[in-house]
Design a protein around this motif. Sequence first.
Motif, PDB file in Angstrom:
ATOM      1  N   PHE A  90       4.730  -6.581   1.670  1.00  0.00           N
ATOM      2  CA  PHE A  90       6.266  -6.297   2.009  1.00  0.00           C
ATOM      3  C   PHE A  90       6.981  -7.511   2.196  1.00  0.00           C
ATOM      4  CE2 PHE A  90       9.342  -5.722   5.390  1.00  0.00           C
ATOM      5  CZ  PHE A  90      10.015  -4.687   4.967  1.00  0.00           C
ATOM      6  N   ARG A 125       0.515  -2.411  -4.647  1.00  0.00           N
ATOM      7  CA  ARG A 125       1.432  -3.089  -4.822  1.00  0.00           C
ATOM      8  C   ARG A 125       2.450  -2.436  -5.789  1.00  0.00           C
ATOM      9  NH1 ARG A 125       2.954  -8.394  -3.231  1.00  0.00           N
ATOM     10  NH2 ARG A 125       4.670  -9.317  -4.298  1.00  0.00           N
ATOM     11  N   TRP A 178       5.403  -0.056  -5.028  1.00  0.00           N
ATOM     12  CA  TRP A 178       6.701  -0.588  -4.531  1.00  0.00           C
ATOM     13  C   TRP A 178       7.766  -0.580  -5.923  1.00  0.00           C
ATOM     14  CZ3 TRP A 178       8.219  -1.777   0.635  1.00  0.00           C
ATOM     15  CH2 TRP A 178       7.134  -1.795   1.240  1.00  0.00           C
TER      16      TRP A 178
END
Length: 306
Positions: A82, A203, A206
Amino acid sequence: MKDRMTKAIFIGLALLVVSGWVNSPTALLLGFGFTLFFNNPFKAYCHKAIHSFLKISVVGLGFGMFIKETLETSKEGFTLTFLSILLTVSLGFLLTKLLKLDTKLGHLITSGTSVCGGSAIAAISPVINAKSKSISIALGVVFLLNSVALFVFPAVGHYLHLTQHQFGLWCAVAIHDTSSVVGAALGYGDEALRIATTVKLSRMLWIIPLSLLSMFVFKTKGEKVKWPYFILLFIGAILVNSYHLIPAPATSLLVSGSKHLLVLTLFLVGSTISINDLKKTGIRPMVLAVLLWIFISVLSLVYILY
C-alpha cells in the motif's frame, strides 16, 4: 532456406531453455542475443505466448503452496504494498510534470512501476484512452528495466545477505513484471519464490483501484476495468494443494513443470526486446522510469531491513 534455419535455431534454443539446463537470466540473454543476429520468426505469436505461459506458470506454482502460509505472507506484504503504490504514484504525477512528459505516457510508466509492469499498462491504457505510441514506449521501458532487474536484484540480495524471506518480499515490490519477479526469485530459493509469487499476485489486485483512480483523474467514462481472473485459479491451486486433493508426486511434477515453463517465458521475453524500439523511447521517459524504480527499490529495501 534462411527462414527455415532461423526457425530451427529459435526452436532449438527454446528446447534447450525448457530442458532445465538454463537458468532465468541466461534464458533472457539467449532470447535477446537471438534478436541481435536474427529476426524473430515467431514474434507475433511470442507476445501472446508470454501472457499465456506466464499465467499457466504462476497457477502451476500455486500447487506448491499452502493457504495458511499464503495468507500470512499476503498480510505481511499489505502495508508495504500500500505504501509503495501510494508514494510511487504520487511521485510519478510530480515527476511527469517536472519532466514535461505527456501525462498519459507518464501515468502508464508510473502504473507499470508501482503495480505490475506490462499487466498494469495493458489494463490501464484503454481506461485512459492512451495512444498506441505511448503504450509501446511504456512497455519498452518496463521490459528493459525488467531485464536489468533479473541480473541486478539477485546480485544485490547476495551482497546484502538478504534472507530468502526478505529477498522474496523485495522482489515482489520493487520489480515491475511478474515474469521477472518470479525469475529473479527462482534462483534465490524456494522460499523466496513462494513469497515473491504470493505478494506479487496480491499486488496485482491493486490494478482495480488504480484503474478507478485513472478513470477519475483522466475523466473517462464507460471504460471497462479488467480483473486478473487467473489469480482465482492460482488460489484454487493453493487450496487443492493445502487439502491434498492431488497426490504429492503430481503436485511436485506440476510445480517443476511450471518452473521450466517460466524459464521458457523469459526466453520469449528476451526475444521480443527490440533495440530499435528502445532507441525510439527517448531520454525523458527513461529518466522517469529509472527514478521511480530507484525510489521504490530503495524505499522497499529500507522498509524490509529496518
